[in-house]
Scaffold this motif. Structure first.
Motif, PDB file in Angstrom:
ATOM      1  N   SER A 102       0.835  -1.212   0.000  1.00 59.23           N
ATOM      2  CA  SER A 102       0.000   0.000   0.000  1.00 59.23           C
ATOM      3  C   SER A 102       0.861   1.249   0.000  1.00 59.23           C
ATOM      4  N   THR A 103       2.045   1.162   0.639  1.00 52.54           N
ATOM      5  CA  THR A 103       2.959   2.305   0.588  1.00 52.54           C
ATOM      6  C   THR A 103       3.395   2.581  -0.844  1.00 52.54           C
ATOM      7  N   VAL A 104       3.706   1.505  -1.563  1.00 51.50           N
ATOM      8  CA  VAL A 104       4.157   1.650  -2.953  1.00 51.50           C
ATOM      9  C   VAL A 104       3.045   2.257  -3.804  1.00 51.50           C
ATOM     10  N   ARG A 105       1.827   1.760  -3.589  1.00 49.39           N
ATOM     11  CA  ARG A 105       0.678   2.281  -4.319  1.00 49.39           C
ATOM     12  C   ARG A 105       0.543   3.784  -4.060  1.00 49.39           C
ATOM     13  N   PHE A 106       0.655   4.127  -2.793  1.00 47.83           N
ATOM     14  CA  PHE A 106       0.540   5.528  -2.398  1.00 47.83           C
ATOM     15  C   PHE A 106       1.664   6.361  -3.018  1.00 47.83           C
ATOM     16  N   ALA A 107       2.892   5.822  -2.954  1.00 49.30           N
ATOM     17  CA  ALA A 107       4.041   6.554  -3.502  1.00 49.30           C
ATOM     18  C   ALA A 107       3.876   6.748  -5.006  1.00 49.30           C
ATOM     19  N   ALA A 108       3.389   5.709  -5.684  1.00 52.87           N
ATOM     20  CA  ALA A 108       3.221   5.812  -7.136  1.00 52.87           C
ATOM     21  C   ALA A 108       2.179   6.874  -7.478  1.00 52.87           C
ATOM     22  N   ASP A 109       1.074   6.871  -6.744  1.00 51.56           N
ATOM     23  CA  ASP A 109       0.039   7.878  -6.992  1.00 51.56           C
ATOM     24  C   ASP A 109       0.574   9.285  -6.709  1.00 51.56           C
ATOM     25  N   THR A 110       1.371   9.392  -5.644  1.00 49.31           N
ATOM     26  CA  THR A 110       1.959  10.691  -5.304  1.00 49.31           C
ATOM     27  C   THR A 110       2.902  11.145  -6.409  1.00 49.31           C
ATOM     28  N   LEU A 111       3.768  10.226  -6.834  1.00 50.00           N
ATOM     29  CA  LEU A 111       4.745  10.540  -7.875  1.00 50.00           C
ATOM     30  C   LEU A 111       4.034  10.958  -9.153  1.00 50.00           C
ATOM     31  N   ASN A 112       2.917  10.319  -9.412  1.00 52.69           N
ATOM     32  CA  ASN A 112       2.128  10.632 -10.596  1.00 52.69           C
ATOM     33  C   ASN A 112       1.602  12.070 -10.551  1.00 52.69           C
ATOM     34  N   GLY A 113       1.407  12.571  -9.335  1.00 52.22           N
ATOM     35  CA  GLY A 113       0.867  13.917  -9.199  1.00 52.22           C
ATOM     36  C   GLY A 113       1.931  14.999  -9.108  1.00 52.22           C
ATOM     37  N   VAL A 114       3.205  14.607  -9.019  1.00 52.11           N
ATOM     38  CA  VAL A 114       4.268  15.618  -8.936  1.00 52.11           C
ATOM     39  C   VAL A 114       4.365  16.348 -10.276  1.00 52.11           C
ATOM     40  N   PRO A 115       4.333  17.687 -10.253  1.00 54.12           N
ATOM     41  CA  PRO A 115       4.406  18.432 -11.511  1.00 54.12           C
ATOM     42  C   PRO A 115       5.661  18.060 -12.292  1.00 54.12           C
TER      43      PRO A 115
ATOM     44  N   GLY B 218      -8.006  17.567  -9.730  1.00 58.47           N
ATOM     45  CA  GLY B 218      -7.906  18.512 -10.839  1.00 58.47           C
ATOM     46  C   GLY B 218      -7.134  19.758 -10.427  1.00 58.47           C
ATOM     47  N   PHE B 219      -7.383  20.219  -9.205  1.00 55.19           N
ATOM     48  CA  PHE B 219      -6.682  21.384  -8.691  1.00 55.19           C
ATOM     49  C   PHE B 219      -5.176  21.126  -8.653  1.00 55.19           C
ATOM     50  N   GLY B 220      -4.801  19.931  -8.194  1.00 58.57           N
ATOM     51  CA  GLY B 220      -3.388  19.565  -8.148  1.00 58.57           C
ATOM     52  C   GLY B 220      -2.759  19.600  -9.536  1.00 58.57           C
ATOM     53  N   ARG B 221      -3.504  19.124 -10.516  1.00 56.19           N
ATOM     54  CA  ARG B 221      -3.020  19.161 -11.896  1.00 56.19           C
ATOM     55  C   ARG B 221      -2.789  20.597 -12.343  1.00 56.19           C
ATOM     56  N   ALA B 222      -3.765  21.447 -12.063  1.00 58.62           N
ATOM     57  CA  ALA B 222      -3.682  22.841 -12.510  1.00 58.62           C
ATOM     58  C   ALA B 222      -2.493  23.554 -11.872  1.00 58.62           C
ATOM     59  N   LEU B 223      -2.234  23.259 -10.597  1.00 55.48           N
ATOM     60  CA  LEU B 223      -1.139  23.929  -9.892  1.00 55.48           C
ATOM     61  C   LEU B 223       0.199  23.667 -10.573  1.00 55.48           C
ATOM     62  N   LEU B 282       1.846  17.982  -3.391  1.00 53.91           N
ATOM     63  CA  LEU B 282       1.845  16.764  -2.578  1.00 53.91           C
ATOM     64  C   LEU B 282       0.667  16.791  -1.617  1.00 53.91           C
ATOM     65  N   PHE B 283       0.518  17.922  -0.942  1.00 54.47           N
ATOM     66  CA  PHE B 283      -0.550  18.079   0.038  1.00 54.47           C
ATOM     67  C   PHE B 283      -1.921  17.922  -0.626  1.00 54.47           C
ATOM     68  N   VAL B 284      -2.108  18.623  -1.736  1.00 57.98           N
ATOM     69  CA  VAL B 284      -3.398  18.576  -2.425  1.00 57.98           C
ATOM     70  C   VAL B 284      -3.696  17.159  -2.911  1.00 57.98           C
ATOM     71  N   ASN B 285      -2.682  16.500  -3.468  1.00 58.16           N
ATOM     72  CA  ASN B 285      -2.886  15.157  -3.991  1.00 58.16           C
ATOM     73  C   ASN B 285      -3.194  14.139  -2.901  1.00 58.16           C
ATOM     74  N   VAL B 286      -2.410  14.230  -1.807  1.00 53.71           N
ATOM     75  CA  VAL B 286      -2.624  13.278  -0.717  1.00 53.71           C
ATOM     76  C   VAL B 286      -4.034  13.443  -0.162  1.00 53.71           C
ATOM     77  N   LEU B 287      -4.435  14.690   0.004  1.00 55.69           N
ATOM     78  CA  LEU B 287      -5.773  14.967   0.521  1.00 55.69           C
ATOM     79  C   LEU B 287      -6.839  14.409  -0.419  1.00 55.69           C
ATOM     80  N   SER B 288      -6.645  14.626  -1.720  1.00 60.16           N
ATOM     81  CA  SER B 288      -7.668  14.165  -2.660  1.00 60.16           C
ATOM     82  C   SER B 288      -7.724  12.639  -2.716  1.00 60.16           C
ATOM     83  N   ARG B 289      -6.546  11.994  -2.683  1.00 61.48           N
ATOM     84  CA  ARG B 289      -6.527  10.519  -2.673  1.00 61.48           C
ATOM     85  C   ARG B 289      -7.228  10.007  -1.421  1.00 61.48           C
ATOM     86  N   ALA B 290      -6.949  10.667  -0.295  1.00 60.09           N
ATOM     87  CA  ALA B 290      -7.552  10.220   0.956  1.00 60.09           C
ATOM     88  C   ALA B 290      -9.074  10.298   0.863  1.00 60.09           C
TER      89      ALA B 290
END
Lengths: 280, 317
Positions: A102-115, B218-223, B282-290
């Protein structure tokens, strides 16, 4: 109007508005595709693929170096990302209940969201600074970092689709977990994993931001891994913000090539996924 | 022994899996390491001042934070109703035969590269927005939102292009979330005599956490969106309320100035902007995933469990 009629009316209006939202979203899609195809096709010719960029003021020329560069950098990215992404995804699927999974899943999703621009800065510090050189390699690493989470997550989803009976059959015959995965689960999931990789390629082939200060740009033809290299996306960017008409035309042609590649990959991946989902 | 083989298999694959986790941590560490000069020199003042003058070594990043937040919020305001409309239409209303092609088309919006949106933005959207601004009636021009000369480039173009880019992400996650709402919810509403919309409202209410999660995604994407914004926002580090004003975002300033940054302090200042952008997204994404995760975890008697947020939201996964 009675209360019930009003409620029905309101319902109908809102339902129509929802349909309108779909149309509204498809308008920019149609416009972008219309202009890219319309503007691009008139500047796209054989020279675009075989010639080097022409100097300012000279019509014609092409992006041969940028096309080769894009292929190289994207290929390098895939080379880094596929082993890591597939293995990580397999772990997440095989040991789905574990904490690391689950950590890996979370890390991958996080990494996916990094600009993507932040990935660029990261790889600049990681690869460019120590070698004091922009390089194709650095660009490859940057794209690889972006591909890893996509490949890991699709691999996980698709390995999970492999029927448990297959895996159990292998284990019941006395195979070790590694052997069961290697000889039974992976081959069964392979078409899906390849689809995931194509999808990741489609997403990454159009990236510009992470390449701006990793692979940088190069006016000359090179296939060296340790030299800055030109890529389609960065080249389109350079041409787009330039003041020259000829370069604008080249930018549209480059955009057309990019969109064609990306859409083809997306469509292939989509149909393959559909078929896989129906198979299992 | 199969047992030993099992253990080493788990160790090796686990190690590789751990690399993915390490990568995220590594990004944070690297960004911190490369921004110490600026963090130490300016401290919190970096985010409170407006002067961005690399020549004299004065770095204040407030205009970039403003531009990033303002453009993303505007994009969200434009994108959210459309994205939710799409999600509702595709999951609740659409005839089955249209569902697949329409889903595919809306997700194509996410497949088009940012640089292509940017190119289109420069040559098609910006001139269009300029015309729009030229024809803005005077009484509106008197408002602070519409003041300034009609340049075309600026906040309005950036927000519009961002909205288009964000729509597929929000709508695809919102659709997944709506799919996870048990059919009993809607059936119960219909049984009580609800209209179609009222039944949808029931489903929306049930799915509210997940939908907020989808909007935040979506907000995280826009940022973090870089290229398209860089090409249309006008790249002027100035805080302005006006939609006509050229402004700047965090991602754009990094994209534009990073390779030009000659001295260490300048580079570190840019990396610090990157670090804060990293922390915010990171914050926005973690919150949205949660939020989405919590929504999917709720007991659902009859519906098939929605897949976890697809890693490639907007993709085919």
């Amino acid at each position: 109007v009675s209360w019930t009629q009003w409620r029905k009316l309101k319902s109908n209006i809102l339902v129509v508005l929802c349909g309108g939202a779909v149309v509204l979203a498809l308008i920019p899609l149609a416009f972008v595709l219309f202009f890219v195809v319309g503007q691009g096709i008139s500047s796209l010719n054989w020279n675009f693929f075989t010639h080097m960029p022409a100097p300012v003021g000279e019509a014609g020329g092409g992006m041969a170096n940028a096309i080769v560069g894009s292929l190289m950098v994207t290929g390098l990215g895939a080379l880094f990302a596929i082993p890591i992404g597939v293995t990580a995804g397999m772990y997440a699927a095989e040991y789905a209940g574990s904490r690391l999974a689950s950590t890996v899943r979370f890390a991958a999703d996080t990494l996916n969201g990094v600009p993507s621009i932040v990935i660029g800065v990261f790889v600049y510090g990681l690869v460019v600074l120590p070698f004091k050189q922009f390089s194709a390699l650095a660009g490859g690493v940057a794209l690889g970092v972006m591909m890893i989470p996509i490949i890991a997550r699709t691999t996980e989803e698709l390995v999970k689709l492999v029927p448990t009976a297959l895996r159990e059959g292998a284990l019941a015959l006395g195979a070790s977990r590694a052997r069961a995965v290697w000889t039974v689960v992976l081959p069964a999931a392979l078409p899906g994993i390849i689809t995931g990789i194509v999808l990741a390629l489609a997403r990454i082939a159009g990236e510009t931001a992470p390449l701006l200060f990793t692979s940088f740009n190069n006016r000359f033809f090179t296939t060296s891994l340790t030299q800055p290299i030109s890529t389609l996306t960065v080249q389109v960017f350079t041409y787009a913000i330039s003041p020259y008409e000829d370069w604008h035309r080249q930018a549209w042609a480059g955009a057309l090539v990019l969109v064609t590649i990306v859409l083809l990959c997306s469509i292939i991946a989509r149909f393959a996924t559909r078929r896989l989902e129906r198979m299992h | 022994m199969a047992k030993d083989a099992d253990r080493s298999f788990r160790l090796v694959t686990g190690f590789v899996a751990l690399c993915v986790v390490a990568l995220v941590a590594g990004i944070g560490v690297e960004l911190y390491r490369e921004s110490t000069l600026s963090v130490q020199k300016f401290g919190f003042r970096f985010w409170m001042t407006d002067i961005w003058d690399p020549v004299s070594g004065e770095f204040g990043a407030r205009p970039f934070i403003w531009g990033t937040l303002y453009s993303s919020v505007l994009a969200l305001v434009l994108a959210t109703p459309v994205a939710l409309g799409i999600a509702i239409f595709l999951s609740e209303l659409c005839p089955a035969s249209l569902r697949t092609p329409l889903t595919f088309l809306t997700e194509l919006l996410a497949a088009i590269p940012s640089i292509v949106y940017g190119l289109w933005g420069i040559f098609v959207l910006v001139p269009f927005v300029r015309q729009l601004q030229v024809h803005t009636p005077d009484f509106m021009r008197a408002l602070p939102f519409f003041s300034g000369p009609p340049l075309g480039v600026g906040m309005m173009s950036a927000a519009m292009i961002l909205a288009v880019m964000v729509i597929p992400f929000t709508s695809s996650v919102a659709r997944e979330v709506l799919k996870a709402v048990p059919a009993t919810q809607r059936e119960a509403a219909y049984a009580l005599g609800a209209t179609r919309w009222e039944a949808i409202q029931t489903a929306l209410f049930y799915a509210r956490t997940g939908i907020i999660g989808a909007i935040m995604l979506g907000f995280g994407r826009a940022l973090g969106e870089t290229m398209a914004v860089t090409m249309v926002i006008g790249n002027t580090p100035r805080i302005a309320l006006s939609l006509f004003a050229p402004q700047y975002t965090m991602a754009a300033v990094i994209a534009n100035e990073f390779t030009e940054a000659t001295d260490d302090l300048y580079v570190h200042a840019l990396v610090e902007i990157g670090m804060v952008l990293f922390i915010i997204t990171l914050f926005v994404n973690v919150l949205s995933r949660a939020l989405i995760w919590q929504m999917n975890r709720q007991p659902k008697p009859r519906a098939k469990a929605a897949t976890a947020v697809p890693a490639a939201a907007g993709g085919a996964a």
